[in-house]
Design a protein around this motif. Sequence first.
Motif, PDB file in Angstrom:
ATOM      1  N   CYS A 237      -1.097   7.513  -0.154  1.00 50.27           N
ATOM      2  CA  CYS A 237      -1.893   8.150  -1.173  1.00 50.27           C
ATOM      3  C   CYS A 237      -1.493   9.485  -1.795  1.00 50.27           C
ATOM      4  O   CYS A 237      -1.982   9.839  -2.816  1.00 50.27           O
ATOM      5  CB  CYS A 237      -3.273   8.492  -0.267  1.00 50.27           C
TER       6      CYS A 237
ATOM      7  N   SER B 102      -1.388   3.061   7.416  1.00 51.42           N
ATOM      8  CA  SER B 102      -2.400   3.818   7.014  1.00 51.42           C
ATOM      9  C   SER B 102      -3.571   3.571   7.588  1.00 51.42           C
ATOM     10  O   SER B 102      -4.561   2.714   7.432  1.00 51.42           O
ATOM     11  CB  SER B 102      -2.552   3.729   5.707  1.00 51.42           C
TER      12      SER B 102
ATOM     13  N   VAL C  96      -3.369  -4.249   3.929  1.00 51.37           N
ATOM     14  CA  VAL C  96      -3.795  -2.919   4.612  1.00 51.37           C
ATOM     15  C   VAL C  96      -3.918  -3.019   6.210  1.00 51.37           C
ATOM     16  O   VAL C  96      -3.339  -1.903   6.743  1.00 51.37           O
ATOM     17  CB  VAL C  96      -5.377  -2.678   4.170  1.00 51.37           C
TER      18      VAL C  96
ATOM     19  N   ARG D  16      -3.154  -0.283  -3.445  1.00 49.74           N
ATOM     20  CA  ARG D  16      -4.043   0.737  -3.333  1.00 49.74           C
ATOM     21  C   ARG D  16      -5.006   0.721  -4.636  1.00 49.74           C
ATOM     22  O   ARG D  16      -6.059   1.303  -4.530  1.00 49.74           O
ATOM     23  CB  ARG D  16      -2.952   2.025  -3.289  1.00 49.74           C
TER      24      ARG D  16
ATOM     25  N   SER E  35      -6.542   4.070   5.249  1.00 54.58           N
ATOM     26  CA  SER E  35      -6.816   3.018   4.168  1.00 54.58           C
ATOM     27  C   SER E  35      -7.587   2.031   5.072  1.00 54.58           C
ATOM     28  O   SER E  35      -8.481   1.415   4.477  1.00 54.58           O
ATOM     29  CB  SER E  35      -5.579   2.364   3.760  1.00 54.58           C
TER      30      SER E  35
ATOM     31  N   LEU F  92       0.882  -1.070   0.079  1.00 52.91           N
ATOM     32  CA  LEU F  92       0.157   0.106  -0.122  1.00 52.91           C
ATOM     33  C   LEU F  92       0.812   1.161   0.030  1.00 52.91           C
ATOM     34  O   LEU F  92       1.390   1.472   0.848  1.00 52.91           O
ATOM     35  CB  LEU F  92      -0.948  -0.018   1.383  1.00 52.91           C
TER      36      LEU F  92
END
Length: 396
Positions: free
Chosen positions: A232, A276, A271, A242, A279, A229
């Motif tokens: 962003c 994150s 994830v 992602r 996420s 991931l």
Amino acid sequence: MSPPQVAPLPVPGSAAQYQPPASGAQFTPLSTPEWESSLDIAKRLNATTSSNTDPATVSVLEQGVADLVARYETEGPHRLAPEAVDLRNFIQDRLEGQQPPRQREALFRLAAQASGLLGYMAVNAGREVVAEAYCKEAEELAKEIADRALIMWVQGTRSLNAYYAGHYDEAVQWAEAGLQIAPNHPQAIRLQSNGRARALGKLGDRPGAERAIAAAEELSSDHQVAVGLTSCISFEPYGMARTLANAATVHVALANAPQVLAYADQIDELVEQSDSAWSQALVRLDVATALLAGPRPDVEHAMVLGRQVLEAGGGPPIRSVVQRAGELYAGASRWQDLPAVREYDDALRSWQSAPQTRDLATSAKMACLTEQTRRAANAAHSRPGRISSHSSAQHN
């Protein structure tokens, strides 16, 4: 045969003018050329190549940009925006001086990146007009140095801005503008999955959304992107996890619960192992919303997942998490007599009471979006081939 005699160039500002010699006459210059001294030449060269920014400063500024990207998902836009503004202003001070071409190009890139980061932060903070202004600045700076990857990244951020404003047609257009630059570039992964696919899903264009997801997955394979991931806000290409998280969001809008659950299961471990919180929150909210769709909704499980997000905090407040948490309750409101739904409502109200979260949840734009969603849901009800009314209410 000897070469013809060459007259020296007249000294700038001199009154002496070149007069061609009469035929057969010997030429005599009207003035003696004024040669510069070697010191004069050295001074001019030094002035031309001098710089107010040495390579070490450029490296420090590059690290500053990288540091903002690395800290963004743990600290959020409200905390980091002031630092990003300071960085952008310092870079501007350097640009107003003089540098050799390579250092100046590096400063233009850094200025474009800093403006781009501020644009992305403004999107997450719900500041649409400011976000567009920063994106416009970033685009123009990136064009000056012909940085295609950065221009495409900026168009992706503009698409994101339009998406969260509820302007889905515009979100598609910004993504397609970026794709026209280089459709097979690694940055096209983000434009396809986060830009075109999600907006087309909101518009109910299932074939178009699925083609965009497929294109993103194919590009990810072609460019061998990271499996995990990625951040962003990163300028690097989207990692596969992602991209698949975005694919899950697309199928939420398309009311395709089995596909949402399949994508979520595929990336669940990555994830959960990431740093994150956003996420983790968004994937859980997508799964929870998907559980409300279909002929046999699992309301209890959906509300449990929603409360888990709220109890964990969801990371620093950003528009996407706040908006999606509210949409989950909107989707569950027809079961509001159930204890689980009432408990989620209570938890949501408490979570939204924090000042920054409250500002995002109660902004005029988001209220407008809620009303637009309800109208779209009513208009779509009973039409074949369209999203069911309660699913539309959750996601538009």
